[in-house]
Scaffold this motif. Structure first.
Motif, PDB file in Angstrom:
ATOM      1  N   GLU A   1      56.339  12.645 -60.059  1.00 54.49           N
ATOM      2  CA  GLU A   1      55.069  12.614 -60.796  1.00 54.49           C
ATOM      3  C   GLU A   1      54.526  11.188 -60.881  1.00 54.49           C
ATOM      4  N   ALA A   2      55.403  10.204 -61.060  1.00 58.57           N
ATOM      5  CA  ALA A   2      54.973   8.802 -61.089  1.00 58.57           C
ATOM      6  C   ALA A   2      54.395   8.390 -59.731  1.00 58.57           C
ATOM      7  N   ALA A   3      55.018   8.857 -58.643  1.00 61.65           N
ATOM      8  CA  ALA A   3      54.507   8.556 -57.307  1.00 61.65           C
ATOM      9  C   ALA A   3      53.138   9.203 -57.092  1.00 61.65           C
ATOM     10  N   ILE A   4      52.961  10.409 -57.595  1.00 63.53           N
ATOM     11  CA  ILE A   4      51.661  11.085 -57.467  1.00 63.53           C
ATOM     12  C   ILE A   4      50.605  10.359 -58.293  1.00 63.53           C
ATOM     13  N   ASP A   5      50.976   9.847 -59.450  1.00 65.22           N
ATOM     14  CA  ASP A   5      50.044   9.028 -60.239  1.00 65.22           C
ATOM     15  C   ASP A   5      49.608   7.800 -59.444  1.00 65.22           C
ATOM     16  N   THR A   6      50.565   7.138 -58.799  1.00 62.16           N
ATOM     17  CA  THR A   6      50.259   5.962 -57.986  1.00 62.16           C
ATOM     18  C   THR A   6      49.356   6.340 -56.813  1.00 62.16           C
TER      19      THR A   6
ATOM     20  N   GLU B   1      58.186   5.370 -49.448  1.00 68.05           N
ATOM     21  CA  GLU B   1      58.448   5.014 -48.066  1.00 68.05           C
ATOM     22  C   GLU B   1      59.955   4.877 -47.937  1.00 68.05           C
ATOM     23  N   ALA B   2      60.537   5.480 -46.906  1.00 68.73           N
ATOM     24  CA  ALA B   2      61.992   5.448 -46.799  1.00 68.73           C
ATOM     25  C   ALA B   2      62.442   5.392 -45.357  1.00 68.73           C
ATOM     26  N   GLY B   3      63.618   4.827 -45.171  1.00 68.09           N
ATOM     27  CA  GLY B   3      64.259   4.793 -43.867  1.00 68.09           C
ATOM     28  C   GLY B   3      65.509   5.649 -43.911  1.00 68.09           C
ATOM     29  N   PHE B   4      65.567   6.667 -43.065  1.00 68.79           N
ATOM     30  CA  PHE B   4      66.714   7.561 -43.004  1.00 68.79           C
ATOM     31  C   PHE B   4      67.200   7.669 -41.580  1.00 68.79           C
ATOM     32  N   GLY B   5      68.458   8.046 -41.413  1.00 65.80           N
ATOM     33  CA  GLY B   5      69.020   8.279 -40.095  1.00 65.80           C
ATOM     34  C   GLY B   5      68.420   9.518 -39.463  1.00 65.80           C
ATOM     35  N   ALA B   6      68.523   9.598 -38.155  1.00 62.02           N
ATOM     36  CA  ALA B   6      67.955  10.729 -37.423  1.00 62.02           C
ATOM     37  C   ALA B   6      68.566  12.058 -37.857  1.00 62.02           C
ATOM     38  N   ASP B   7      69.816  12.035 -38.334  1.00 68.12           N
ATOM     39  CA  ASP B   7      70.482  13.269 -38.741  1.00 68.12           C
ATOM     40  C   ASP B   7      70.254  13.612 -40.209  1.00 68.12           C
ATOM     41  N   GLU B   8      69.534  12.772 -40.931  1.00 67.70           N
ATOM     42  CA  GLU B   8      69.276  13.031 -42.348  1.00 67.70           C
ATOM     43  C   GLU B   8      67.951  13.758 -42.520  1.00 67.70           C
ATOM     44  N   GLN B   9      67.914  14.672 -43.486  1.00 65.90           N
ATOM     45  CA  GLN B   9      66.719  15.463 -43.723  1.00 65.90           C
ATOM     46  C   GLN B   9      66.288  15.359 -45.178  1.00 65.90           C
ATOM     47  N   ILE B  10      64.992  15.440 -45.384  1.00 64.42           N
ATOM     48  CA  ILE B  10      64.405  15.462 -46.721  1.00 64.42           C
ATOM     49  C   ILE B  10      63.944  16.883 -46.976  1.00 64.42           C
ATOM     50  N   LYS B  11      64.174  17.364 -48.184  1.00 66.40           N
ATOM     51  CA  LYS B  11      63.730  18.707 -48.554  1.00 66.40           C
ATOM     52  C   LYS B  11      63.220  18.667 -49.978  1.00 66.40           C
ATOM     53  N   LEU B  12      62.058  19.255 -50.203  1.00 67.21           N
ATOM     54  CA  LEU B  12      61.529  19.397 -51.558  1.00 67.21           C
ATOM     55  C   LEU B  12      61.989  20.739 -52.080  1.00 67.21           C
ATOM     56  N   SER B  13      62.519  20.761 -53.291  1.00 65.81           N
ATOM     57  CA  SER B  13      62.995  22.036 -53.814  1.00 65.81           C
ATOM     58  C   SER B  13      62.985  22.036 -55.326  1.00 65.81           C
ATOM     59  N   GLY B  14      63.268  23.199 -55.878  1.00 67.31           N
ATOM     60  CA  GLY B  14      63.379  23.369 -57.314  1.00 67.31           C
ATOM     61  C   GLY B  14      62.089  23.842 -57.947  1.00 67.31           C
ATOM     62  N   PRO B  15      62.201  24.373 -59.184  1.00 70.98           N
ATOM     63  CA  PRO B  15      60.998  24.785 -59.910  1.00 70.98           C
ATOM     64  C   PRO B  15      60.130  23.563 -60.226  1.00 70.98           C
TER      65      PRO B  15
ATOM     66  N   PRO C   1      59.486  19.952 -58.602  1.00 71.32           N
ATOM     67  CA  PRO C   1      59.830  19.385 -57.305  1.00 71.32           C
ATOM     68  C   PRO C   1      60.856  18.260 -57.409  1.00 71.32           C
ATOM     69  N   LEU C   2      61.859  18.349 -56.568  1.00 72.34           N
ATOM     70  CA  LEU C   2      62.867  17.318 -56.408  1.00 72.34           C
ATOM     71  C   LEU C   2      62.935  16.989 -54.928  1.00 72.34           C
ATOM     72  N   LEU C   3      63.115  15.722 -54.612  1.00 66.85           N
ATOM     73  CA  LEU C   3      63.332  15.342 -53.223  1.00 66.85           C
ATOM     74  C   LEU C   3      64.826  15.304 -52.992  1.00 66.85           C
TER      75      LEU C   3
ATOM     76  N   ASP D   1      63.868  12.548 -58.703  1.00 69.52           N
ATOM     77  CA  ASP D   1      63.700  13.666 -59.628  1.00 69.52           C
ATOM     78  C   ASP D   1      62.222  13.910 -59.914  1.00 69.52           C
ATOM     79  N   ALA D   2      61.949  14.913 -60.730  1.00 65.53           N
ATOM     80  CA  ALA D   2      60.571  15.314 -61.017  1.00 65.53           C
ATOM     81  C   ALA D   2      59.762  14.178 -61.629  1.00 65.53           C
ATOM     82  N   ALA D   3      60.362  13.395 -62.525  1.00 66.79           N
ATOM     83  CA  ALA D   3      59.644  12.289 -63.168  1.00 66.79           C
ATOM     84  C   ALA D   3      59.245  11.226 -62.141  1.00 66.79           C
ATOM     85  N   ALA D   4      60.142  10.901 -61.211  1.00 65.40           N
ATOM     86  CA  ALA D   4      59.831   9.914 -60.176  1.00 65.40           C
ATOM     87  C   ALA D   4      58.731  10.433 -59.253  1.00 65.40           C
TER      88      ALA D   4
END
Length: 179
Positions: free
Chosen positions: A14-19, A149-163, A165-167, A9-12
């Motif tokens: 923002e925390a990652a961007i702080d890091t 850092e994440a491990g996902f399957g080849a068929d899984e996709q990440i998308k940033l969206s929302g007013p 940002p949400l992953l 979510d947005a809070a997570a």
């Protein structure tokens, strides 16, 4: 997408961007870099770069880079790719650059960004900062600073969206916390 598809979510985020900000600050200090030029890659990297740039209080204006015509899959995108102008506020020759993107997946976007940058000149160094570094790289490219850092399957996709940002992704897999 349903609410269950929200991975971070947005809070997570923002925390990652702080890091990321702290890790970039430490890296710049350790290397003695005083006036880096930060450049966000259109589209997803620009909003991450805006947040990092503000938190770091960098002196140089933020640059942004469009890589549309440099992608090796340009012919697959279609006849009318969405192209935006690049903006580099100063020359890149002998400058220390911080290149920012949202997600490092195959490495092809970063390869294209390097090609664009080197058409503008020869930087002294390029530090790569990404919000999310996932596995499945097709090219030997790795982030210097990553929020997640994440491990996902080849068929899984990440998308940033929302007013705010949400992953988003289709299915959750093995995930490592901020590194």
């Amino acid at each position: 997408m349903s609410k269950s598809d929200i991975w971070k979510d947005a809070a997570a985020i923002e925390a990652a961007i702080d890091t990321m900000t702290e890790r970039l600050r430490e890296r710049l200090e350790r290397r003695g870099i005083e006036r880096p030029l930060m450049i966000g890659i259109h589209t997803g990297g620009v909003w991450v770069a805006e947040r990092l740039h503000a938190r770091l209080g960098l002196a140089e204006p933020l640059g942004h880079l469009d890589i549309s015509f440099y992608r090796d899959d340009f012919s697959r995108v279609g006849m009318h790719p969405q192209v935006r102008p690049s903006y580099l506020p100063v020359g890149v020759d002998d400058r220390h650059l911080i290149l920012v993107d949202d997600v490092l997946q195959s490495g092809r976007t970063i390869r294209a960004a390097h090609n664009v940058l080197f058409d503008y000149g020869r930087p002294a160094s390029v530090t790569l900062a990404v919000l999310l570094e996932r596995d499945g790289r097709e090219l030997p490219i790795a982030a210097d600073v990553a929020g997640f850092e994440a491990g996902f399957g080849a068929d899984e996709q990440i998308k940033l969206s929302g007013p705010e940002p949400l992953l988003m992704l289709r299915a959750r897999r093995g995930v490592n916390p901020i590194r």
